[in-house]
Motif scaffolding. Structure first.
Motif, PDB file in Angstrom:
ATOM      1  N   VAL A   1       0.918  -1.247  -0.060  1.00  0.00           N
ATOM      2  CA  VAL A   1       0.131  -0.117  -0.097  1.00  0.00           C
ATOM      3  C   VAL A   1       1.036   1.232   0.148  1.00  0.00           C
ATOM      4  CG1 VAL A   1      -1.963   1.460   1.165  1.00  0.00           C
ATOM      5  CG2 VAL A   1      -1.660  -1.228   1.285  1.00  0.00           C
ATOM      6  N   PHE A   2       0.892   1.964  -0.878  1.00  0.00           N
ATOM      7  CA  PHE A   2       1.745   3.056  -1.168  1.00  0.00           C
ATOM      8  C   PHE A   2       1.083   4.273  -1.035  1.00  0.00           C
ATOM      9  CE2 PHE A   2       3.348  -0.342  -3.532  1.00  0.00           C
ATOM     10  CZ  PHE A   2       4.815  -0.514  -3.148  1.00  0.00           C
ATOM     11  N   ALA A   3       1.842   5.489  -0.197  1.00  0.00           N
ATOM     12  CA  ALA A   3       1.111   6.717   0.001  1.00  0.00           C
ATOM     13  C   ALA A   3       1.355   7.714  -1.225  1.00  0.00           C
ATOM     14  CB  ALA A   3       1.816   7.355   1.338  1.00  0.00           C
ATOM     15  N   VAL A   4       0.414   8.053  -1.847  1.00  0.00           N
ATOM     16  CA  VAL A   4       0.531   8.794  -3.108  1.00  0.00           C
ATOM     17  C   VAL A   4       0.952  10.148  -2.806  1.00  0.00           C
ATOM     18  CG1 VAL A   4      -1.229   7.305  -4.098  1.00  0.00           C
ATOM     19  CG2 VAL A   4      -1.725   9.452  -3.310  1.00  0.00           C
ATOM     20  N   THR A   5       1.661  10.581  -3.690  1.00  0.00           N
ATOM     21  CA  THR A   5       2.225  12.028  -3.779  1.00  0.00           C
ATOM     22  C   THR A   5       1.979  12.394  -5.420  1.00  0.00           C
ATOM     23  OG1 THR A   5       4.363  11.185  -4.470  1.00  0.00           O
ATOM     24  CG2 THR A   5       3.943  11.833  -2.095  1.00  0.00           C
ATOM     25  N   ASP A   6       1.841  13.583  -5.561  1.00  0.00           N
ATOM     26  CA  ASP A   6       1.594  14.241  -6.936  1.00  0.00           C
ATOM     27  C   ASP A   6       2.734  13.583  -7.884  1.00  0.00           C
ATOM     28  OD1 ASP A   6      -0.434  15.318  -5.938  1.00  0.00           O
ATOM     29  OD2 ASP A   6       0.266  17.205  -6.281  1.00  0.00           O
ATOM     30  N   GLY A   7       2.368  12.855  -8.954  1.00  0.00           N
ATOM     31  CA  GLY A   7       3.448  12.377  -9.968  1.00  0.00           C
ATOM     32  C   GLY A   7       3.109  11.145 -10.235  1.00  0.00           C
ATOM     33  N   LEU A   8       4.217  10.303 -10.846  1.00  0.00           N
ATOM     34  CA  LEU A   8       3.835   8.864 -11.196  1.00  0.00           C
ATOM     35  C   LEU A   8       3.628   8.040 -10.090  1.00  0.00           C
ATOM     36  CD1 LEU A   8       6.615   8.090 -13.827  1.00  0.00           C
ATOM     37  CD2 LEU A   8       4.285   7.893 -14.365  1.00  0.00           C
ATOM     38  N   LEU A   9       2.504   6.999 -10.280  1.00  0.00           N
ATOM     39  CA  LEU A   9       2.272   5.990  -9.256  1.00  0.00           C
ATOM     40  C   LEU A   9       3.605   5.088  -9.386  1.00  0.00           C
ATOM     41  CD1 LEU A   9      -1.325   4.920 -10.149  1.00  0.00           C
ATOM     42  CD2 LEU A   9      -0.461   6.329  -8.167  1.00  0.00           C
ATOM     43  N   PRO A  10       3.873   4.414  -8.345  1.00  0.00           N
ATOM     44  CA  PRO A  10       4.974   3.496  -8.196  1.00  0.00           C
ATOM     45  C   PRO A  10       4.866   2.561  -9.419  1.00  0.00           C
ATOM     46  CG  PRO A  10       3.810   3.742  -5.926  1.00  0.00           C
ATOM     47  CD  PRO A  10       3.016   4.607  -6.979  1.00  0.00           C
ATOM     48  N   ASN A  11       6.149   2.539 -10.198  1.00  0.00           N
ATOM     49  CA  ASN A  11       6.156   2.026 -11.355  1.00  0.00           C
ATOM     50  C   ASN A  11       5.072   2.311 -12.336  1.00  0.00           C
ATOM     51  OD1 ASN A  11       7.747   0.133 -13.162  1.00  0.00           O
ATOM     52  ND2 ASN A  11       6.563  -1.663 -12.672  1.00  0.00           N
ATOM     53  N   GLY A  12       4.703   3.465 -12.270  1.00  0.00           N
ATOM     54  CA  GLY A  12       3.459   4.134 -13.314  1.00  0.00           C
ATOM     55  C   GLY A  12       3.985   4.137 -14.731  1.00  0.00           C
ATOM     56  N   ASP A  13       5.268   3.927 -14.901  1.00  0.00           N
ATOM     57  CA  ASP A  13       5.678   3.951 -16.394  1.00  0.00           C
ATOM     58  C   ASP A  13       6.298   2.505 -16.610  1.00  0.00           C
ATOM     59  OD1 ASP A  13       7.977   3.764 -14.668  1.00  0.00           O
ATOM     60  OD2 ASP A  13       8.987   5.555 -15.628  1.00  0.00           O
ATOM     61  N   PHE A  14       6.086   1.697 -15.773  1.00  0.00           N
ATOM     62  CA  PHE A  14       6.364   0.132 -15.990  1.00  0.00           C
ATOM     63  C   PHE A  14       7.842  -0.125 -16.498  1.00  0.00           C
ATOM     64  CE2 PHE A  14       2.118   0.936 -17.479  1.00  0.00           C
ATOM     65  CZ  PHE A  14       1.424   0.383 -16.366  1.00  0.00           C
ATOM     66  N   GLU A  15       8.746   0.889 -16.144  1.00  0.00           N
ATOM     67  CA  GLU A  15      10.160   0.936 -16.628  1.00  0.00           C
ATOM     68  C   GLU A  15      11.009  -0.047 -15.775  1.00  0.00           C
ATOM     69  OE1 GLU A  15      11.694   2.324 -19.152  1.00  0.00           O
ATOM     70  OE2 GLU A  15       9.524   2.691 -19.875  1.00  0.00           O
ATOM     71  N   GLN A  16      10.373  -0.399 -14.642  1.00  0.00           N
ATOM     72  CA  GLN A  16      11.091  -1.562 -13.865  1.00  0.00           C
ATOM     73  C   GLN A  16      11.303  -2.862 -14.338  1.00  0.00           C
ATOM     74  OE1 GLN A  16      10.237  -1.628  -9.390  1.00  0.00           O
ATOM     75  NE2 GLN A  16       9.630   0.727  -9.329  1.00  0.00           N
ATOM     76  N   GLY A  17      10.467  -3.186 -15.379  1.00  0.00           N
ATOM     77  CA  GLY A  17      10.495  -4.306 -16.108  1.00  0.00           C
ATOM     78  C   GLY A  17      10.185  -5.622 -15.288  1.00  0.00           C
ATOM     79  N   LEU A  18      10.220  -6.710 -15.653  1.00  0.00           N
ATOM     80  CA  LEU A  18       9.830  -8.084 -14.926  1.00  0.00           C
ATOM     81  C   LEU A  18      10.832  -9.254 -15.724  1.00  0.00           C
ATOM     82  CD1 LEU A  18       6.726  -9.385 -16.520  1.00  0.00           C
ATOM     83  CD2 LEU A  18       8.239  -8.082 -17.833  1.00  0.00           C
ATOM     84  N   ASP A  19      10.489 -10.128 -14.630  1.00  0.00           N
ATOM     85  CA  ASP A  19      11.313 -11.436 -14.989  1.00  0.00           C
ATOM     86  C   ASP A  19      10.747 -12.152 -16.380  1.00  0.00           C
ATOM     87  OD1 ASP A  19      12.397 -14.044 -15.011  1.00  0.00           O
ATOM     88  OD2 ASP A  19      12.046 -14.599 -12.925  1.00  0.00           O
ATOM     89  N   LYS A  20      11.794 -12.282 -17.205  1.00  0.00           N
ATOM     90  CA  LYS A  20      11.325 -12.669 -18.642  1.00  0.00           C
ATOM     91  C   LYS A  20      10.553 -14.136 -18.467  1.00  0.00           C
ATOM     92  CE  LYS A  20      12.301  -8.883 -20.834  1.00  0.00           C
ATOM     93  NZ  LYS A  20      13.118  -8.816 -22.050  1.00  0.00           N
ATOM     94  N   SER A  21      11.244 -14.980 -17.499  1.00  0.00           N
ATOM     95  CA  SER A  21      10.430 -16.349 -17.316  1.00  0.00           C
ATOM     96  C   SER A  21       8.827 -16.097 -17.120  1.00  0.00           C
ATOM     97  CB  SER A  21      11.280 -17.101 -16.326  1.00  0.00           C
ATOM     98  OG  SER A  21      10.858 -16.397 -14.955  1.00  0.00           O
ATOM     99  N   LYS A  22       8.449 -14.811 -16.601  1.00  0.00           N
ATOM    100  CA  LYS A  22       7.045 -15.099 -16.323  1.00  0.00           C
ATOM    101  C   LYS A  22       6.037 -14.372 -17.727  1.00  0.00           C
ATOM    102  CE  LYS A  22       7.796 -14.385 -11.427  1.00  0.00           C
ATOM    103  NZ  LYS A  22       7.688 -13.350 -10.456  1.00  0.00           N
ATOM    104  N   LEU A  23       6.731 -14.714 -18.828  1.00  0.00           N
ATOM    105  CA  LEU A  23       6.448 -14.157 -19.975  1.00  0.00           C
ATOM    106  C   LEU A  23       6.130 -15.203 -20.905  1.00  0.00           C
ATOM    107  CD1 LEU A  23       8.341 -10.824 -21.041  1.00  0.00           C
ATOM    108  CD2 LEU A  23       5.945 -11.085 -20.056  1.00  0.00           C
TER     109      LEU A  23
END
Length: 374
Positions: free
Chosen positions: A21-43
């Protein structure tokens, strides 16, 4: 020993719950641009197979992880900023749990682009609020628009979700989503200089830095809490565009509204008035210096009065001031603006007149003040 282990496990479980649960501040949500990526084995190809594979998000349905320049089924999907985005296919949902302040209004801004479906719609939800945003009309030459949607927090945490309600023959077919941000909206109040609330449009949805095409504000039928405080957008599917001075010519201050949908969309505000009393509505009409040239016309309504304001635009910026005096005929008066015509820029995208710096004052109050000064 057993009790100690159980206490440690309980501590870790509570700690894990707190982290999601993330406290929001003005701007991007946590990983709101999806740039953190993911483990390719889960694709599986581009499809995300694990509901928790994308950091800070939970997914369901047919969700694809798209990287810049990637071709899917022979089509290169758009990723306008950064390297990664998501495509929401049939019955796809992405959601994130946020820590919010009760009874506070928030606006969500997010980027979306159509892919293969013709009448794509997205359902946004922050219970108990929800709405369906049509995204079939494209307002930019890139095909990538930024939309806004607002909600009022009922509790101290909320699951915010975006859901593709479409069901296409190709289950992967759906919009691409990227860059999701949030902003606290201040309750709108009228000022000593105007009876209107937020008449200068300085309060509105989050606009991403280095984004030149503004943010689309949906009709009130799709969003009961307007991302543009104080104002309602009346339309079936069309929108107005919220623009900033960093990328547009704005008559006054830092923000304004561009009426991009002609007669199909009206912007209005209801104001308490005294029947029989005279009022003066003042506002600026211009162009945003984005190449929207020609004769731009704004229709303004108040009481029984109607005024057409013409502005000859070269598409390079500039504005003119207009005034409409009227006599109130009811305890509540609707102040309404819309563009008289549809306009297009040379690249084929919709545009229209820019409106800003709107004020409403009783006429007799101004005259009385002037007499006192003399």
């Amino acid at each position: 020993m057993g009790n100690g282990i159980r206490c440690v496990a309980l501590f870790l479980l509570v700690g894990f719950a707190a982290r999601v649960v993330f406290a929001v501040t003005d701007g991007l949500l946590p990983n709101g641009d999806f740039e953190q990526g993911l483990d390719k084995s889960k694709l599986n190809g581009t499809r995300v197979m694990d509901p928790h594979a994308i950091p800070h998000w939970e997914i369901s349905g047919f969700v694809e992880f798209i990287e810049s320049g990637q071709h899917v089924d022979g089509m290169m999907l758009p990723v306008p900023k950064g390297e990664r985005a998501l495509r929401l296919g049939n019955d796809a949902t992405i959601k994130q749990k946020l820590s919010v302040t009760r009874h506070t209004y928030y606006s969500i801004s997010f980027g979306a682009a159509r892919t293969c479906a013709q009448a794509e719609k997205l359902s946004l939800s922050a219970p108990p609020d929800s709405g369906v945003l049509p995204i079939q009309t494209v307002y930019t030459s890139s095909g990538w628009d930024t939309y806004s949607w607002a909600f009022r927090a009922k509790h101290t945490s909320v699951w915010f979700s975006i859901h593709n309600i479409g069901h296409e023959e190709d289950p992967a077919c759906g919009p691409v989503i990227d860059h999701i941000a949030i902003k606290v909206l201040r309750p709108p109040h009228h000022t000593k200089d105007s009876m209107l609330r937020n008449g200068n449009f300085e309060d509105g949805p989050y606009i991403f830095p280095n984004t030149p095409y503004g943010v689309l504000v949906p009709p009130v039928l799709e969003d009961v809490h307007s991302p543009l405080p104080g104002w309602m957008i009346m339309a079936d599917t069309k929108v107005v565009k919220y623009i900033d001075a960093a990328h547009h010519a704005v008559p006054k201050g830092n923000y304004a509204v561009e009426l991009v949908a002609g007669l199909e969309c009206a912007m209005l505000q209801e104001v308490h008035t005294v029947p029989g009393r005279s009022y003066r509505l003042s506002f600026s009409v211009g162009d945003g210096a984005t190449g929207c040239d020609g004769r731009l016309v704004v229709d303004a309504y108040a009481g029984r009065e109607v005024m057409k304001v013409q502005y000859e635009s070269r598409g390079t910026g500039g504005h003119k001031r207009a005034q409409l005096e009227f006599v109130a005929i009811a305890n509540v008066t609707r102040v309404v603006f819309h563009s008289s015509n549809h306009h297009m820029k040379h690249d084929g995208t919709l545009c229209g007149p820019v409106i800003d710096d709107i004020s409403l004052v009783p006429v007799h109050a101004q005259a009385h003040a002037a007499r006192r000064l003399r």
